[in-house]
Scaffold this motif. Structure first.
Motif, PDB file in Angstrom:
ATOM      1  N   THR A 147       0.837  -1.198   0.000  1.00 35.63           N
ATOM      2  CA  THR A 147       0.000   0.000   0.000  1.00 35.63           C
ATOM      3  C   THR A 147       0.870   1.245   0.000  1.00 35.63           C
ATOM      4  OG1 THR A 147      -1.749  -1.169   1.198  1.00 35.63           O
ATOM      5  CG2 THR A 147      -1.809   1.232   1.232  1.00 35.63           C
ATOM      6  N   PHE A 148       0.473   2.216  -0.807  1.00 35.71           N
ATOM      7  CA  PHE A 148       1.253   3.442  -0.943  1.00 35.71           C
ATOM      8  C   PHE A 148       0.524   4.623  -0.293  1.00 35.71           C
ATOM      9  CE2 PHE A 148       2.074   0.837  -4.766  1.00 35.71           C
ATOM     10  CZ  PHE A 148       3.394   0.517  -4.511  1.00 35.71           C
ATOM     11  N   ALA A 149       1.167   5.251   0.683  1.00 32.22           N
ATOM     12  CA  ALA A 149       0.732   6.526   1.271  1.00 32.22           C
ATOM     13  C   ALA A 149      -0.755   6.584   1.576  1.00 32.22           C
ATOM     14  CB  ALA A 149       1.116   7.675   0.329  1.00 32.22           C
ATOM     15  N   ASP A 150      -1.231   5.625   2.377  1.00 29.03           N
ATOM     16  CA  ASP A 150      -2.668   5.523   2.668  1.00 29.03           C
ATOM     17  C   ASP A 150      -3.291   6.809   3.196  1.00 29.03           C
ATOM     18  OD1 ASP A 150      -3.845   3.273   1.847  1.00 29.03           O
ATOM     19  OD2 ASP A 150      -4.055   2.347   3.804  1.00 29.03           O
ATOM     20  N   LEU A 151      -2.795   7.298   4.331  1.00 31.10           N
ATOM     21  CA  LEU A 151      -3.411   8.466   4.961  1.00 31.10           C
ATOM     22  C   LEU A 151      -3.256   9.698   4.080  1.00 31.10           C
ATOM     23  CD1 LEU A 151      -2.311   7.916   8.682  1.00 31.10           C
ATOM     24  CD2 LEU A 151      -4.524   7.419   7.629  1.00 31.10           C
ATOM     25  N   GLU A 206       7.717   5.960  -3.507  1.00 31.20           N
ATOM     26  CA  GLU A 206       7.307   4.704  -2.884  1.00 31.20           C
ATOM     27  C   GLU A 206       7.110   3.623  -3.944  1.00 31.20           C
ATOM     28  OE1 GLU A 206       4.089   4.817  -0.176  1.00 31.20           O
ATOM     29  OE2 GLU A 206       4.869   6.493   0.987  1.00 31.20           O
ATOM     30  N   ILE A 207       6.457   3.979  -5.045  1.00 27.90           N
ATOM     31  CA  ILE A 207       6.250   3.024  -6.133  1.00 27.90           C
ATOM     32  C   ILE A 207       7.589   2.612  -6.737  1.00 27.90           C
ATOM     33  CG2 ILE A 207       5.274   2.713  -8.444  1.00 27.90           C
ATOM     34  CD1 ILE A 207       2.987   4.556  -7.616  1.00 27.90           C
ATOM     35  N   LEU A 208       8.452   3.600  -6.990  1.00 26.10           N
ATOM     36  CA  LEU A 208       9.753   3.340  -7.595  1.00 26.10           C
ATOM     37  C   LEU A 208      10.548   2.343  -6.763  1.00 26.10           C
ATOM     38  CD1 LEU A 208      11.448   4.457 -10.039  1.00 26.10           C
ATOM     39  CD2 LEU A 208      12.579   5.923  -8.375  1.00 26.10           C
ATOM     40  N   THR A 209      10.527   2.523  -5.450  1.00 27.26           N
ATOM     41  CA  THR A 209      11.252   1.607  -4.561  1.00 27.26           C
ATOM     42  C   THR A 209      10.636   0.216  -4.598  1.00 27.26           C
ATOM     43  OG1 THR A 209      11.863   3.436  -3.084  1.00 27.26           O
ATOM     44  CG2 THR A 209      11.949   1.205  -2.174  1.00 27.26           C
ATOM     45  N   ALA A 210       9.316   0.140  -4.599  1.00 27.87           N
ATOM     46  CA  ALA A 210       8.630  -1.154  -4.558  1.00 27.87           C
ATOM     47  C   ALA A 210       8.868  -1.983  -5.810  1.00 27.87           C
ATOM     48  CB  ALA A 210       7.131  -0.940  -4.344  1.00 27.87           C
ATOM     49  N   ILE A 211       9.013  -1.322  -6.945  1.00 29.42           N
ATOM     50  CA  ILE A 211       9.180  -2.056  -8.210  1.00 29.42           C
ATOM     51  C   ILE A 211      10.629  -2.073  -8.686  1.00 29.42           C
ATOM     52  CG2 ILE A 211       6.816  -1.582  -8.930  1.00 29.42           C
ATOM     53  CD1 ILE A 211       7.869   0.594 -10.776  1.00 29.42           C
ATOM     54  N   PHE A 254      18.966  -4.338 -14.050  1.00 30.17           N
ATOM     55  CA  PHE A 254      18.308  -5.494 -14.672  1.00 30.17           C
ATOM     56  C   PHE A 254      18.672  -5.511 -16.147  1.00 30.17           C
ATOM     57  CE2 PHE A 254      15.320  -2.098 -13.451  1.00 30.17           C
ATOM     58  CZ  PHE A 254      15.088  -1.511 -14.684  1.00 30.17           C
ATOM     59  N   LYS A 255      18.517  -6.661 -16.770  1.00 31.23           N
ATOM     60  CA  LYS A 255      18.947  -6.853 -18.157  1.00 31.23           C
ATOM     61  C   LYS A 255      17.903  -6.424 -19.169  1.00 31.23           C
ATOM     62  CE  LYS A 255      20.620 -10.412 -21.373  1.00 31.23           C
ATOM     63  NZ  LYS A 255      20.954 -11.849 -21.527  1.00 31.23           N
ATOM     64  N   ASP A 256      16.657  -6.828 -18.936  1.00 31.26           N
ATOM     65  CA  ASP A 256      15.583  -6.551 -19.891  1.00 31.26           C
ATOM     66  C   ASP A 256      14.784  -5.339 -19.416  1.00 31.26           C
ATOM     67  OD1 ASP A 256      16.205  -8.759 -21.548  1.00 31.26           O
ATOM     68  OD2 ASP A 256      15.167 -10.091 -20.150  1.00 31.26           O
ATOM     69  N   ALA A 257      14.990  -4.207 -20.098  1.00 33.64           N
ATOM     70  CA  ALA A 257      14.360  -2.961 -19.674  1.00 33.64           C
ATOM     71  C   ALA A 257      13.036  -2.733 -20.384  1.00 33.64           C
ATOM     72  CB  ALA A 257      15.296  -1.788 -19.940  1.00 33.64           C
ATOM     73  N   CYS A 258      12.055  -2.301 -19.611  1.00 37.02           N
ATOM     74  CA  CYS A 258      10.755  -1.888 -20.134  1.00 37.02           C
ATOM     75  C   CYS A 258      10.425  -0.511 -19.556  1.00 37.02           C
ATOM     76  CB  CYS A 258       9.660  -2.882 -19.743  1.00 37.02           C
ATOM     77  SG  CYS A 258       9.628  -4.403 -20.721  1.00 37.02           S
ATOM     78  N   ALA A 259       9.430   0.136 -20.126  1.00 34.01           N
ATOM     79  CA  ALA A 259       8.963   1.421 -19.613  1.00 34.01           C
ATOM     80  C   ALA A 259       7.751   1.204 -18.717  1.00 34.01           C
ATOM     81  CB  ALA A 259       8.612   2.354 -20.762  1.00 34.01           C
ATOM     82  N   PHE A 260       7.595   2.070 -17.721  1.00 33.60           N
ATOM     83  CA  PHE A 260       6.479   1.957 -16.778  1.00 33.60           C
ATOM     84  C   PHE A 260       5.483   3.079 -17.024  1.00 33.60           C
ATOM     85  CE2 PHE A 260       4.765   2.079 -12.297  1.00 33.60           C
ATOM     86  CZ  PHE A 260       4.188   0.820 -12.348  1.00 33.60           C
ATOM     87  N   GLY A 261       4.205   2.768 -16.934  1.00 32.39           N
ATOM     88  CA  GLY A 261       3.143   3.713 -17.286  1.00 32.39           C
ATOM     89  C   GLY A 261       2.676   4.622 -16.181  1.00 32.39           C
ATOM     90  N   ILE A 262       3.356   4.605 -15.019  1.00 35.73           N
ATOM     91  CA  ILE A 262       3.077   5.565 -13.952  1.00 35.73           C
ATOM     92  C   ILE A 262       4.359   6.353 -13.712  1.00 35.73           C
ATOM     93  CG2 ILE A 262       2.425   5.913 -11.542  1.00 35.73           C
ATOM     94  CD1 ILE A 262       0.884   3.314 -11.645  1.00 35.73           C
ATOM     95  N   MET A 263       4.282   7.665 -13.876  1.00 36.42           N
ATOM     96  CA  MET A 263       5.434   8.533 -13.656  1.00 36.42           C
ATOM     97  C   MET A 263       5.156   9.437 -12.450  1.00 36.42           C
ATOM     98  SD  MET A 263       7.617   7.859 -16.183  1.00 36.42           S
ATOM     99  CE  MET A 263       8.652   9.316 -16.345  1.00 36.42           C
ATOM    100  N   PHE A 264       6.165  10.190 -12.042  1.00 42.67           N
ATOM    101  CA  PHE A 264       5.945  11.198 -11.009  1.00 42.67           C
ATOM    102  C   PHE A 264       6.763  12.432 -11.354  1.00 42.67           C
ATOM    103  CE2 PHE A 264       9.331   8.420  -9.577  1.00 42.67           C
ATOM    104  CZ  PHE A 264      10.302   9.272  -9.075  1.00 42.67           C
TER     105      PHE A 264
END
Length: 270
Positions: free
Chosen positions: A105-109, A134-139, A207-217
């Motif tokens: 869970t990310f930043a609930d309150l 928080e998302i960046l660290t989790a993934i 990591f070896k195989d890079a992809c792009a992520f659809g949530i930015m900040f």
């Protein structure tokens, strides 16, 4: 096309020549083509080439369950007055669910009073640095927005994560609706829109195989711009924009629906 609130029209600037013109949706109402200023949006999944927009109505075969009705949040102007500017609603929670069922869970309150704009004109979703980090660290992602404009993740994330769950209204524990975005809608190969130009070198990645992520900040969120849920989110949500009553209807998308049942916005008969 200009189907939002009049306040956000390009002609409505801070000059003496500013003016408001009849938008396409206002013109439809004025001409009697539809009964109210509302429309619904169905983008379908990433693999589909078509979607649909219905003015003055919605397609009840394009979503699961019932449409949650969320109040649109008015914006505050420089003089302190409030008016409806963007189709913004409160996002009350954001959770990442692994294929094994583990929830992060990310930043609930922090999120319980978190207005987001549902913007089909934005390709990706852009949140603020608190949640983004928080998302960046989790993934285990790498932020390379200054060079390539992308956030890189290991492509194998598709094998370990199931969904990102966005909760709206109420609280994180008891939201009015939760939209589950499959990881396949958020992790992209570096091709097409996400292709890296030949003259740009990728950063050092863990990591070896890079992809792009659809949530930015972005550090500009929310100081200068509101958080935006763009197409990477909206493909998984069936959204009804009821500008007449300042409501957003939202439910889980029924991907690849081949049936149609068009009715009026929130039960109206058009």
């Amino acid at each position: 096309m200009g189907i939002g609130y009049n306040f956000s029209e390009a002609s409505n600037g801070a000059t003496a020549s500013s003016f408001i013109y009849p938008s396409i949706i206002n013109s439809m109402v004025n001409q009697g083509l539809i009964n109210s200023r509302g429309y619904s949006l169905y983008l379908d999944d990433l693999q589909e080439a078509t979607g649909s927009i219905i003015f003055g109505g919605l397609d009840s075969d394009k979503y699961y369950g019932n449409l949650a009705q969320l109040p649109i949040i008015p914006g505050t102007l420089l003089n302190g007055s409030k008016t409806y500017v963007f189709p913004a609603v409160v996002m009350s929670g954001l959770t990442m669910v692994s294929r094994a069922g583990k929830e992060t869970t990310f930043a609930d309150l922090y999120l319980e009073q978190y207005p987001v704009v549902l913007d089909s004109g934005s390709t990706i979703t852009t949140l603020d640095p608190v949640i983004g980090q928080e998302i960046l660290t989790a993934i285990n992602g790498v932020d390379d927005s200054d060079t390539t404009g992308l956030l890189f993740v290991d492509c194998s994330l598709r094998n370990s994560i199931s969904t990102f769950n966005f909760a709206f209204g109420g609280t994180a524990a008891t939201p009015m609706v939760t939209i589950r975005v499959p990881i396949s809608e958020l992790v992209y190969n570096l091709t097409g829109l996400y292709a890296i130009p030949a003259d740009i070198t990728l950063p050092r990645l863990p990591f070896k195989d890079a992809c792009a992520f659809g949530i930015m900040f972005s550090p500009d969120v929310p100081s200068q711009y509101p958080p935006i849920l763009g197409d990477t989110f909206l493909r998984s949500a069936y959204v009804v924009y009821d500008l007449q009553n300042n409501l957003i209807g939202m439910a889980q998308t029924n991907f690849n629906s081949r049936k149609t049942n068009i009715v009026g916005v929130f039960g109206e008969c058009d």
